[in-house]
Design a protein around this motif. Structure first.
Motif, short mmCIF file in Angstrom:
data_model
loop_
_atom_site.label_atom_id
_atom_site.label_comp_id
_atom_site.label_asym_id
_atom_site.label_seq_id
_atom_site.Cartn_x
_atom_site.Cartn_y
_atom_site.Cartn_z
N VAL A 263 -10.81 -0.17 -5.26
CA VAL A 263 -10.33 1.20 -5.51
C VAL A 263 -9.46 1.67 -4.34
CG1 VAL A 263 -11.06 3.61 -5.83
CG2 VAL A 263 -12.30 1.78 -6.99
N TYR A 264 -9.91 1.41 -3.12
CA TYR A 264 -9.12 1.80 -1.94
C TYR A 264 -7.71 1.21 -2.03
CZ TYR A 264 -13.37 3.23 0.62
OH TYR A 264 -14.51 3.85 1.02
N PHE B 253 -6.99 0.25 7.13
CA PHE B 253 -7.90 1.27 6.60
C PHE B 253 -9.13 0.61 5.96
CE2 PHE B 253 -9.62 4.20 3.52
CZ PHE B 253 -9.54 5.42 4.15
N LYS C 64 -17.11 7.48 9.84
CA LYS C 64 -18.04 8.09 8.89
C LYS C 64 -18.46 7.04 7.83
CE LYS C 64 -18.19 11.86 5.59
NZ LYS C 64 -17.36 12.78 4.82
N LEU C 65 -17.45 6.30 7.34
CA LEU C 65 -17.76 5.25 6.34
C LEU C 65 -18.69 4.20 6.93
CD1 LEU C 65 -14.35 4.52 4.56
CD2 LEU C 65 -16.30 5.73 3.63
N ARG D 48 2.24 1.79 -3.41
CA ARG D 48 1.19 2.21 -4.35
C ARG D 48 0.88 3.70 -4.24
NH1 ARG D 48 -2.89 -2.79 -3.89
NH2 ARG D 48 -1.91 -4.12 -5.44
N ARG D 49 1.14 4.27 -3.08
CA ARG D 49 0.89 5.70 -2.90
C ARG D 49 1.82 6.54 -3.78
NH1 ARG D 49 -0.21 5.91 3.64
NH2 ARG D 49 -1.82 4.32 3.59
N PRO E 141 0.82 -1.23 0.00
CA PRO E 141 0.00 0.00 0.00
C PRO E 141 0.85 1.27 0.00
CG PRO E 141 -0.85 -1.55 1.60
CD PRO E 141 0.45 -2.10 1.12
N ARG F 157 -26.91 3.20 4.29
CA ARG F 157 -27.12 2.72 2.92
C ARG F 157 -27.77 1.33 2.91
NH1 ARG F 157 -21.83 2.19 -0.17
NH2 ARG F 157 -21.32 4.05 0.98
N LEU G 37 -15.96 6.01 -7.60
CA LEU G 37 -17.02 5.55 -6.68
C LEU G 37 -18.28 6.38 -6.96
CD1 LEU G 37 -14.85 5.22 -3.45
CD2 LEU G 37 -15.42 3.45 -5.12
N ILE H 266 -6.90 8.43 2.69
CA ILE H 266 -6.21 7.15 2.93
C ILE H 266 -4.84 7.41 3.53
CG2 ILE H 266 -5.00 5.33 1.63
CD1 ILE H 266 -7.57 5.14 -0.10
N GLN I 293 -22.17 5.62 7.16
CA GLN I 293 -22.73 5.73 5.80
C GLN I 293 -23.22 4.37 5.32
OE1 GLN I 293 -19.60 7.49 3.46
NE2 GLN I 293 -20.33 9.58 3.81
N LEU J 80 -10.39 11.03 -1.44
CA LEU J 80 -10.15 9.68 -0.89
C LEU J 80 -8.66 9.33 -0.88
CD1 LEU J 80 -11.51 7.11 0.17
CD2 LEU J 80 -11.69 6.33 -2.19
N ASP K 286 -16.00 -3.69 -4.96
CA ASP K 286 -15.45 -2.79 -5.97
C ASP K 286 -14.81 -1.57 -5.31
OD1 ASP K 286 -16.31 -4.53 -7.84
OD2 ASP K 286 -18.14 -3.43 -8.36
N GLU K 287 -15.52 -1.07 -4.30
CA GLU K 287 -15.03 0.10 -3.57
C GLU K 287 -13.68 -0.22 -2.90
OE1 GLU K 287 -17.23 2.78 -0.27
OE2 GLU K 287 -18.48 1.87 -1.82
N LEU L 52 -6.08 0.23 -4.69
CA LEU L 52 -5.29 0.86 -5.75
C LEU L 52 -4.74 2.21 -5.31
CD1 LEU L 52 -7.50 0.06 -8.86
CD2 LEU L 52 -5.20 -0.80 -8.39
N LEU L 53 -5.47 2.87 -4.44
CA LEU L 53 -5.03 4.19 -3.99
C LEU L 53 -4.07 4.11 -2.80
CD1 LEU L 53 -8.40 6.16 -4.26
CD2 LEU L 53 -6.52 6.12 -5.88
N GLY L 54 -3.75 2.89 -2.40
CA GLY L 54 -2.74 2.73 -1.34
C GLY L 54 -3.28 2.55 0.06
N ALA L 55 -4.55 2.09 0.16
CA ALA L 55 -5.12 1.88 1.50
C ALA L 55 -4.49 0.66 2.16
CB ALA L 55 -6.63 1.68 1.40
N THR L 56 -4.19 0.79 3.43
CA THR L 56 -3.63 -0.34 4.19
C THR L 56 -4.75 -1.30 4.56
OG1 THR L 56 -3.95 0.87 6.23
CG2 THR L 56 -1.78 1.05 5.22
#
Lengths: 220, 288
Positions: free
Chosen positions: B202-203, B212, B5-6, A77-78, A74, B13, A90, A105, B9, A101, B198-199, B205-209
């Motif tokens: 994306v997390y 997270f 918050k997530l 990837r950042r 991770p 939902r 999203l 993160i 939500q 987002l 799917d969400e 790909l954006l580098g979420a641990t």
């Protein structure tokens, strides 16, 4: 900055990549081209560490992908911004939240997030769409949002897999203008495409893949 | 904060699925607490049972004063004994006559006093287990000067057997319901996780641990558990106000039943822990 040495990958006995070696220097913008099924997407998956090669070494953003522990992926990837043909936005979040987002993160403070998001939205000319939801935007606009999301974290490397695949000519030009602008700031960019018009008069290097093998490397 | 918050939500939902889970957890926790209250009251009822018990030690005919004193001293020295009183056979006869009132003619058929000298032994009120009472009785029975010991053995054994049975039943129901609540949270979180796949992609790909990605689900499971617990507490409150208080007013014999209202705070905490446990189990083996 991006270097592959003798990289091979097979899926259930089917060769996806065979002995591929290529190098993209820091600050370059290069293209990978080839027909569908040539191995472009597999190559990208290996580059953003979604998969591991069977053999060979991959160096990206200063790290050897084979040596990276799974807990560090991770963090690596950042340093890599990724753009896809299908955007991967999203749809239940606004444009602002989609871009923010990336920074949330990483634990950024809300004030800085706001500044950065507005700055990248200005760069892609979509500041007025900040509160829109992705499905209310055109394909070109969605792709620009995806690009904004990938650069807001200021990565050193950017990977774009068929970024203009579903877009008309006008949008193609706009996307390429943005990529050039990002590249001019020092970000290394690798774009996979089978659209020759996209890399003509643009790139310093074009790699051609065919049935998993690197056939050609040309300087434009 | 972002994870929280997530989580909220996602709860909003997927409101119907989450509401159903909360309701199920609420009902289960309420049943669990009802069983706990029954076991608690039976425990409370039986803990003072030895105190109410009077052990009658019947002495053999012709026991000397010395032997009498030695029995008295030996019983008095036992840590389970609160008090001991000697009852001569004459006093015993007088007491019997008093209790028979007009029916004391029954005793006129006896030429001699048919009763024996005895001791009335009272057991201490606190900290004395039934095993200790039984040990004391065995000890007294083994004394040479003692003819017999009477203490309502059958009644006491029946009550303790009932208590043991209830404890075992309570424990079984407890385990089953704790597992059920955990399973509900496990299933809910797993379904939510797959719905957000799917969400999550994306997390990543954006580098979420891993943390997270998982934290919102842990929080969501805990929140579902807390709300389930609050619903359970609400049901307990309703039961207390609209049923139990009326029952005690109408039928005073149930007045000994008490409902510890600490359960009101305990249920949401239990719900939270079980919800968290279910979430950890749900995401434990997933690769994210």
């Amino acid at each position: 900055m991006i270097e592959l040495e003798n990289v091979s990958k097979t899926f259930g006995g089917q060769v996806a990549l065979s002995n591929v070696s290529l190098k993209v220097e820091r600050g370059d913008m290069a293209f990978i081209t080839g027909p569908s099924g040539a191995g472009k997407t597999t190559l990208f998956k290996l580059l953003y560490l979604a998969d591991k090669p069977d053999t060979g070494t991959i160096t990206i953003a200063g790290c050897n992908a084979a040596d990276v522990k799974s807990s560090y992926i991770p963090l690596l990837r950042r340093n890599i911004g990724v753009v896809f043909q299908d955007f991967k936005l999203l749809n239940n979040k606004t444009v602002y939240d989609n871009i923010a987002l990336t920074l949330r993160i990483r634990g950024f403070m809300e004030r800085e997030i706001k500044e950065r998001v507005h700055s990248v939205l200005k760069m892609v000319n979509l500041r007025h769409k900040v509160d829109n939801y992705p499905l209310t935007l055109s394909g070109g606009e969605q792709q620009r949002i995806t690009i904004a999301r990938s650069i807001v974290g200021e990565p050193t490397v950017m990977l774009a897999d068929e970024p203009t695949g579903n877009l008309d000519e006008e949008n193609e030009k706009e996307i390429m203008r943005i990529f050039k602008q990002i590249n001019a700031k020092g970000t290394t960019i690798l774009i996979a495409t089978h659209n020759r018009m996209l890399y003509k008069n643009t790139a310093r290097k074009v790699f051609t893949l065919e049935t998993g093998q690197l056939k050609d490397e040309e300087e434009e | 904060m972002f994870s929280l918050k997530l989580a909220f939500q996602s709860i909003v939902r997927e409101k119907w699925m989450n509401l159903l889970s909360m309701l199920s957890i609420g009902v289960m926790l309420f049943i669990l607490v009802a069983v706990a209250i029954i076991v608690y009251n039976v425990e409370k009822l039986t803990v003072r049972l030895p105190e109410r018990l009077t052990v009658m030690v019947i002495l053999k005919e012709g026991v000397t004063s010395e032997e009498n004193k030695s029995v008295l001293a030996a019983i008095k020295a036992d840590p389970a004994v609160k008090s001991i009183v000697f009852v001569s056979k004459e006093k015993a006869l007088d007491d019997l006559k008093k209790s028979l009132k007009k029916d004391d003619f029954i005793l006129k058929g006896f030429v001699e006093n048919p009763l024996f000298d005895s001791f009335d032994v009272k057991i201490k009120s606190e900290g004395i287990r039934i095993d200790e009472v039984k040990r004391l009785i065995q000890k007294i029975k083994s004394m040479k000067a003692v003819e017999d010991v009477e203490y309502g053995e059958l009644l006491m054994d029946s009550i303790y057997a009932l208590k043991r049975g209830l404890r075992a039943l309570g424990l079984s129901i407890g385990i089953i319901f704790v597992c059920s609540v955990t399973f509900i949270c496990y299933t809910t979180v797993k379904i939510l996780f797959y719905r957000h796949r799917d969400e999550i992609e994306v997390y990543k790909l954006l580098g979420a641990t891993r943390w997270f990605v998982r934290a919102p689900f842990f929080l969501e499971g805990s929140i579902i558990g807390i709300f389930g617990g609050v619903l359970g507490s609400g049901m307990l409150m309703g039961f207390y106000h609209y049923f139990f208080r009326r029952l005690v007013t109408d039928i005073p014999m149930f007045a000994f039943i008490s409902i510890p209202l600490q359960f009101l705070y305990l249920l949401p905490v239990c719900g939270m822990l079980l919800g968290l446990g279910g979430s950890v189990l749900a995401l434990g083996r997933l690769k994210y």
